[in-house]
Design a protein around this motif. Structure first.
Motif, mmCIF file in Angstrom:
data_model
loop_
_atom_site.group_PDB
_atom_site.id
_atom_site.type_symbol
_atom_site.label_atom_id
_atom_site.label_comp_id
_atom_site.label_asym_id
_atom_site.label_seq_id
_atom_site.Cartn_x
_atom_site.Cartn_y
_atom_site.Cartn_z
ATOM 1 N N ALA A 20 3.532 1.232 10.770
ATOM 2 C CA ALA A 20 4.215 0.033 10.212
ATOM 3 C C ALA A 20 5.412 -0.056 10.996
ATOM 4 O O ALA A 20 5.750 -1.085 11.280
ATOM 5 N N ASN A 21 5.969 1.245 11.216
ATOM 6 C CA ASN A 21 7.348 1.248 11.928
ATOM 7 C C ASN A 21 7.132 1.756 13.365
ATOM 8 O O ASN A 21 7.035 2.766 13.284
ATOM 9 N N THR A 22 7.520 0.558 14.126
ATOM 10 C CA THR A 22 7.239 1.407 15.657
ATOM 11 C C THR A 22 9.004 1.580 15.987
ATOM 12 O O THR A 22 9.055 2.054 17.288
ATOM 13 N N ALA A 23 9.859 0.969 15.701
ATOM 14 C CA ALA A 23 11.397 1.219 16.049
ATOM 15 C C ALA A 23 11.818 2.411 15.372
ATOM 16 O O ALA A 23 11.473 2.899 14.276
ATOM 17 N N MET B 216 0.724 -1.301 -0.126
ATOM 18 C CA MET B 216 0.092 0.047 0.084
ATOM 19 C C MET B 216 1.022 1.301 0.117
ATOM 20 O O MET B 216 0.704 1.991 -0.534
ATOM 21 N N THR B 217 1.741 1.266 0.842
ATOM 22 C CA THR B 217 2.697 2.399 0.877
ATOM 23 C C THR B 217 3.631 2.686 -0.590
ATOM 24 O O THR B 217 3.954 3.594 -0.722
ATOM 25 N N SER B 218 3.837 1.751 -0.876
ATOM 26 C CA SER B 218 4.470 1.507 -2.328
ATOM 27 C C SER B 218 3.663 2.358 -3.451
ATOM 28 O O SER B 218 4.184 3.168 -4.180
ATOM 29 N N THR B 219 2.624 1.975 -3.261
ATOM 30 C CA THR B 219 1.534 2.761 -4.379
ATOM 31 C C THR B 219 1.309 4.082 -4.109
ATOM 32 O O THR B 219 1.458 4.885 -4.860
ATOM 33 N N LEU B 220 1.026 4.262 -2.878
ATOM 34 C CA LEU B 220 1.206 5.588 -2.295
ATOM 35 C C LEU B 220 2.397 6.572 -2.719
ATOM 36 O O LEU B 220 2.184 7.709 -2.988
ATOM 37 N N LEU B 221 3.517 5.957 -2.568
ATOM 38 C CA LEU B 221 4.633 6.626 -2.850
ATOM 39 C C LEU B 221 4.864 7.002 -4.483
ATOM 40 O O LEU B 221 5.196 8.103 -4.945
ATOM 41 N N PHE C 270 -4.109 19.754 -3.115
ATOM 42 C CA PHE C 270 -4.642 19.041 -2.077
ATOM 43 C C PHE C 270 -4.510 17.597 -2.247
ATOM 44 O O PHE C 270 -4.371 17.171 -1.113
ATOM 45 N N ALA C 271 -4.499 17.074 -3.326
ATOM 46 C CA ALA C 271 -4.442 15.645 -3.408
ATOM 47 C C ALA C 271 -2.918 15.398 -2.874
ATOM 48 O O ALA C 271 -2.882 14.250 -2.085
ATOM 49 N N PHE C 272 -1.754 16.105 -3.226
ATOM 50 C CA PHE C 272 -0.598 15.701 -2.634
ATOM 51 C C PHE C 272 -0.555 15.804 -1.224
ATOM 52 O O PHE C 272 0.163 14.928 -0.734
ATOM 53 N N ILE C 273 -1.065 16.942 -0.675
ATOM 54 C CA ILE C 273 -1.168 16.970 0.948
ATOM 55 C C ILE C 273 -1.941 15.754 1.546
ATOM 56 O O ILE C 273 -1.415 15.215 2.771
ATOM 57 N N VAL C 274 -2.993 15.500 1.015
ATOM 58 C CA VAL C 274 -3.788 14.246 1.654
ATOM 59 C C VAL C 274 -2.921 12.921 1.468
ATOM 60 O O VAL C 274 -2.752 12.311 2.220
ATOM 61 N N ASN C 275 -2.217 13.013 0.320
ATOM 62 C CA ASN C 275 -1.555 11.694 0.164
ATOM 63 C C ASN C 275 -0.270 11.639 0.980
ATOM 64 O O ASN C 275 0.129 10.645 1.569
ATOM 65 N N THR C 276 0.405 12.878 1.204
ATOM 66 C CA THR C 276 1.690 13.050 2.105
ATOM 67 C C THR C 276 0.980 12.508 3.558
ATOM 68 O O THR C 276 1.750 11.862 4.244
ATOM 69 N N LEU C 277 0.006 12.874 3.989
ATOM 70 C CA LEU C 277 -0.688 12.640 5.465
ATOM 71 C C LEU C 277 -0.942 11.094 5.418
ATOM 72 O O LEU C 277 -0.561 10.570 6.525
ATOM 73 N N ALA C 278 -1.420 10.481 4.370
ATOM 74 C CA ALA C 278 -1.712 9.217 4.292
ATOM 75 C C ALA C 278 -0.432 8.411 4.340
ATOM 76 O O ALA C 278 -0.248 7.238 5.197
ATOM 77 N N LEU C 279 0.581 8.705 3.647
ATOM 78 C CA LEU C 279 1.981 8.057 3.599
ATOM 79 C C LEU C 279 2.506 8.055 5.191
ATOM 80 O O LEU C 279 3.170 7.378 5.660
#
Length: 144
Positions: free
Chosen positions: A75-78, A1-6, A59-68
């Protein structure tokens, strides 16, 4: 999912760059290459359309940045800093070290030995003189 959003993030960044460069400015930018397209967008040209397109893409760029950002932190807690080892391999204490006793103690009384240097309020007997007599010892200090 994150690779698609990237990938979507990269496409949005390129689209915003192109939309901004196509807008008319004092130096015209890349809008000079799209002179024949002005009749397609109406009498005012593409200014209204490109402004709305730029706003929508931003606007789509900002929403996508927040989602990423949200997906990455869930996903990463460390942290990267957790894997850093000090150069001298020194162990960091887990908690601050506290003294065993918190009550103040009086300083120890000075001791005098034969080879010690005289300190405050100590009287050391003088060595005998060449005449065989010892000089009088200095008087002890008196307390006021």
């Amino acid at each position: 999912m994150t690779s698609t959003l990237l990938i979507v993030q990269i496409v949005l960044a390129l689209a915003i760059t192109v939309a901004v460069l196509l807008q008319k400015s004092s130096s015209i930018g890349l809008g000079a290459y799209s002179g024949s397209n002005e009749s397609v967008f109406g009498a005012k040209g593409p200014t209204g359309f490109l402004a709305k397109l730029t706003f929508t893409l931003a606007f789509a760029f900002i929403v996508n940045t927040l989602a990423l950002g949200y997906l990455y932190t869930t996903a990463n807690t460390a942290s990267v800093a957790d894997s850093i080892v000090p150069a001298n391999n020194a162990a960091v204490p887990a908690a601050p070290i506290t003294p065993a006793s918190t009550t103040p103690t009086a300083p120890a009384a000075p001791t005098v030995t034969d080879n010690s240097v005289p300190t405050n309020n100590t009287v050391v007997p003088a060595a005998p003189t060449s005449e065989g007599t010892t000089p009088a010892a200095p008087a002890a200090p008196t307390a006021n």
